[in-house]
Design a protein around this motif. Structure first.
Motif, PDB file in Angstrom:
ATOM      1  N   SER A  71      18.536  -7.754  -3.399  1.00 40.60           N
ATOM      2  CA  SER A  71      19.376  -6.712  -2.810  1.00 40.60           C
ATOM      3  C   SER A  71      18.834  -6.230  -1.475  1.00 40.60           C
ATOM      4  O   SER A  71      19.585  -5.735  -0.639  1.00 40.60           O
ATOM      5  CB  SER A  71      19.465  -5.520  -3.755  1.00 40.60           C
ATOM      6  OG  SER A  71      20.000  -5.918  -4.983  1.00 40.60           O
ATOM      7  N   ASP A  72      17.530  -6.343  -1.289  1.00 34.89           N
ATOM      8  CA  ASP A  72      16.890  -5.847  -0.070  1.00 34.89           C
ATOM      9  C   ASP A  72      15.505  -6.462   0.019  1.00 34.89           C
ATOM     10  O   ASP A  72      15.053  -7.139  -0.910  1.00 34.89           O
ATOM     11  CB  ASP A  72      16.786  -4.319  -0.132  1.00 34.89           C
ATOM     12  CG  ASP A  72      16.578  -3.657   1.234  1.00 34.89           C
ATOM     13  OD1 ASP A  72      16.445  -4.370   2.241  1.00 34.89           O
ATOM     14  OD2 ASP A  72      16.543  -2.422   1.282  1.00 34.89           O
ATOM     15  N   PHE A  73      14.839  -6.224   1.129  1.00 29.22           N
ATOM     16  CA  PHE A  73      13.444  -6.635   1.264  1.00 29.22           C
ATOM     17  C   PHE A  73      12.706  -5.556   2.025  1.00 29.22           C
ATOM     18  O   PHE A  73      13.294  -4.727   2.712  1.00 29.22           O
ATOM     19  CB  PHE A  73      13.307  -8.001   1.959  1.00 29.22           C
ATOM     20  CG  PHE A  73      13.609  -7.983   3.424  1.00 29.22           C
ATOM     21  CD1 PHE A  73      12.594  -7.807   4.356  1.00 29.22           C
ATOM     22  CD2 PHE A  73      14.910  -8.147   3.879  1.00 29.22           C
ATOM     23  CE1 PHE A  73      12.880  -7.793   5.714  1.00 29.22           C
ATOM     24  CE2 PHE A  73      15.201  -8.138   5.228  1.00 29.22           C
ATOM     25  CZ  PHE A  73      14.185  -7.958   6.152  1.00 29.22           C
ATOM     26  N   VAL A  74      11.400  -5.572   1.864  1.00 30.61           N
ATOM     27  CA  VAL A  74      10.537  -4.637   2.575  1.00 30.61           C
ATOM     28  C   VAL A  74       9.284  -5.408   2.978  1.00 30.61           C
ATOM     29  O   VAL A  74       8.816  -6.274   2.236  1.00 30.61           O
ATOM     30  CB  VAL A  74      10.212  -3.395   1.710  1.00 30.61           C
ATOM     31  CG1 VAL A  74       9.392  -3.757   0.489  1.00 30.61           C
ATOM     32  CG2 VAL A  74       9.516  -2.318   2.519  1.00 30.61           C
ATOM     33  N   MET A  75       8.798  -5.132   4.166  1.00 28.33           N
ATOM     34  CA  MET A  75       7.564  -5.766   4.615  1.00 28.33           C
ATOM     35  C   MET A  75       6.382  -5.126   3.885  1.00 28.33           C
ATOM     36  O   MET A  75       6.397  -3.929   3.592  1.00 28.33           O
ATOM     37  CB  MET A  75       7.379  -5.594   6.124  1.00 28.33           C
ATOM     38  CG  MET A  75       8.430  -6.284   6.939  1.00 28.33           C
ATOM     39  SD  MET A  75       8.323  -8.063   6.663  1.00 28.33           S
ATOM     40  CE  MET A  75       9.787  -8.578   7.506  1.00 28.33           C
ATOM     41  N   ALA A  76       5.371  -5.910   3.620  1.00 28.99           N
ATOM     42  CA  ALA A  76       4.205  -5.417   2.887  1.00 28.99           C
ATOM     43  C   ALA A  76       3.525  -4.252   3.607  1.00 28.99           C
ATOM     44  O   ALA A  76       2.925  -3.397   2.970  1.00 28.99           O
ATOM     45  CB  ALA A  76       3.208  -6.552   2.653  1.00 28.99           C
ATOM     46  N   GLY A  77       3.660  -4.174   4.913  1.00 27.48           N
ATOM     47  CA  GLY A  77       3.040  -3.101   5.682  1.00 27.48           C
ATOM     48  C   GLY A  77       3.955  -1.917   5.939  1.00 27.48           C
ATOM     49  O   GLY A  77       3.668  -1.084   6.799  1.00 27.48           O
ATOM     50  N   ALA A  78       5.059  -1.810   5.203  1.00 25.48           N
ATOM     51  CA  ALA A  78       6.020  -0.715   5.415  1.00 25.48           C
ATOM     52  C   ALA A  78       5.370   0.646   5.170  1.00 25.48           C
ATOM     53  O   ALA A  78       4.457   0.775   4.354  1.00 25.48           O
ATOM     54  CB  ALA A  78       7.214  -0.882   4.476  1.00 25.48           C
ATOM     55  N   THR A  79       5.871   1.643   5.874  1.00 27.09           N
ATOM     56  CA  THR A  79       5.363   3.004   5.690  1.00 27.09           C
ATOM     57  C   THR A  79       5.922   3.602   4.402  1.00 27.09           C
ATOM     58  O   THR A  79       6.952   3.131   3.891  1.00 27.09           O
ATOM     59  CB  THR A  79       5.778   3.915   6.864  1.00 27.09           C
ATOM     60  OG1 THR A  79       7.209   4.046   6.845  1.00 27.09           O
ATOM     61  CG2 THR A  79       5.304   3.362   8.197  1.00 27.09           C
ATOM     62  N   PRO A  80       5.282   4.636   3.878  1.00 28.33           N
ATOM     63  CA  PRO A  80       5.814   5.302   2.680  1.00 28.33           C
ATOM     64  C   PRO A  80       7.229   5.840   2.893  1.00 28.33           C
ATOM     65  O   PRO A  80       8.062   5.769   1.989  1.00 28.33           O
ATOM     66  CB  PRO A  80       4.827   6.445   2.429  1.00 28.33           C
ATOM     67  CG  PRO A  80       3.549   5.975   3.040  1.00 28.33           C
ATOM     68  CD  PRO A  80       3.963   5.175   4.248  1.00 28.33           C
ATOM     69  N   ALA A  81       7.524   6.347   4.078  1.00 28.87           N
ATOM     70  CA  ALA A  81       8.868   6.873   4.347  1.00 28.87           C
ATOM     71  C   ALA A  81       9.913   5.760   4.281  1.00 28.87           C
ATOM     72  O   ALA A  81      10.995   5.948   3.720  1.00 28.87           O
ATOM     73  CB  ALA A  81       8.901   7.558   5.709  1.00 28.87           C
ATOM     74  N   PRO A 105       0.795  -1.236   0.000  1.00 24.01           N
ATOM     75  CA  PRO A 105       0.000   0.000   0.000  1.00 24.01           C
ATOM     76  C   PRO A 105       0.828   1.286   0.000  1.00 24.01           C
ATOM     77  O   PRO A 105       0.443   2.275  -0.632  1.00 24.01           O
ATOM     78  CB  PRO A 105      -0.841  -0.113   1.275  1.00 24.01           C
ATOM     79  CG  PRO A 105      -0.942  -1.585   1.519  1.00 24.01           C
ATOM     80  CD  PRO A 105       0.367  -2.155   1.048  1.00 24.01           C
ATOM     81  N   SER A 106       1.973   1.287   0.640  1.00 27.69           N
ATOM     82  CA  SER A 106       2.790   2.506   0.705  1.00 27.69           C
ATOM     83  C   SER A 106       3.315   2.925  -0.663  1.00 27.69           C
ATOM     84  O   SER A 106       3.652   4.090  -0.871  1.00 27.69           O
ATOM     85  CB  SER A 106       3.940   2.328   1.683  1.00 27.69           C
ATOM     86  OG  SER A 106       4.749   1.248   1.299  1.00 27.69           O
ATOM     87  N   ALA A 107       3.384   2.015  -1.625  1.00 30.01           N
ATOM     88  CA  ALA A 107       3.861   2.355  -2.968  1.00 30.01           C
ATOM     89  C   ALA A 107       2.921   3.324  -3.666  1.00 30.01           C
ATOM     90  O   ALA A 107       3.323   4.037  -4.577  1.00 30.01           O
ATOM     91  CB  ALA A 107       4.045   1.097  -3.807  1.00 30.01           C
ATOM     92  N   SER A 108       1.684   3.391  -3.213  1.00 34.90           N
ATOM     93  CA  SER A 108       0.714   4.336  -3.786  1.00 34.90           C
ATOM     94  C   SER A 108       1.113   5.776  -3.522  1.00 34.90           C
ATOM     95  O   SER A 108       0.643   6.685  -4.203  1.00 34.90           O
ATOM     96  CB  SER A 108      -0.676   4.092  -3.201  1.00 34.90           C
ATOM     97  OG  SER A 108      -1.085   2.786  -3.480  1.00 34.90           O
TER      98      SER A 108
END
Length: 151
Positions: free
Chosen positions: A110-120, A36-39
């Motif tokens: 190279s990296d990972f991000v959780m699906a619930g990550a913040t936009p920042a 969602p933060s990708a929006s």
């Protein structure tokens, strides 16, 4: 839109994330379903199915995201394919909480991000990944790179 998200959107535009081309391999049609933060990024994230017919979409991408929320084995195989024989930009895995426990360097991400990550957080990860990628490209081209103001 709340003030916090407006400030994050302005921050990402000011820091250069706007010009990035991001491809996400997912079975979902909308990036907001996966991350969602990708929006809130100023970069458009293009969703493509993780099938061979769409692998050429990475050719001019700055970053590739792989939806690893469901099938970790398929996500691993896709990362290894893209980072191995193919010339792929940096890969970020999008994961659920439990998936982070199994990610290993041999995946090729190279990296990972959780699906619930913040936009920042997402914006920061993209900026850092892009900077590392540009430094690596400069090193490969033989141009010296400083790490700060002083060498």
């Amino acid at each position: 839109m709340c003030m916090w998200f407006t400030e994050v959107r302005n921050l990402t535009a000011a820091e250069g994330v706007r010009s990035m081309r991001v491809i996400m391999f997912t079975h979902e049609g909308d990036v907001a379903t996966v991350l969602p933060s990708a929006s809130f990024l100023d970069s458009h994230v293009e969703c493509r199915p993780p099938t061979p017919a769409f692998y050429s979409a990475i050719d001019d991408a700055d970053v590739v995201m792989v939806d690893a929320r469901g099938d970790l084995m398929r996500a691993r195989a896709l990362c290894q394919l893209l980072s191995g024989p193919m010339d792929c930009p940096p890969i970020i895995l999008v994961m659920e909480e439990g998936g982070a426990a199994v990610v290993q360097p041999d995946w090729g991400a190279s990296d990972f991000v959780m699906a619930g990550a913040t936009p920042a957080e997402l914006s920061a990860r993209l900026r850092l990944l892009r900077a590392r990628s540009l430094r690596g490209a400069a090193r490969a081209a033989g141009r010296p790179q400083g790490r700060g103001l002083l060498r």
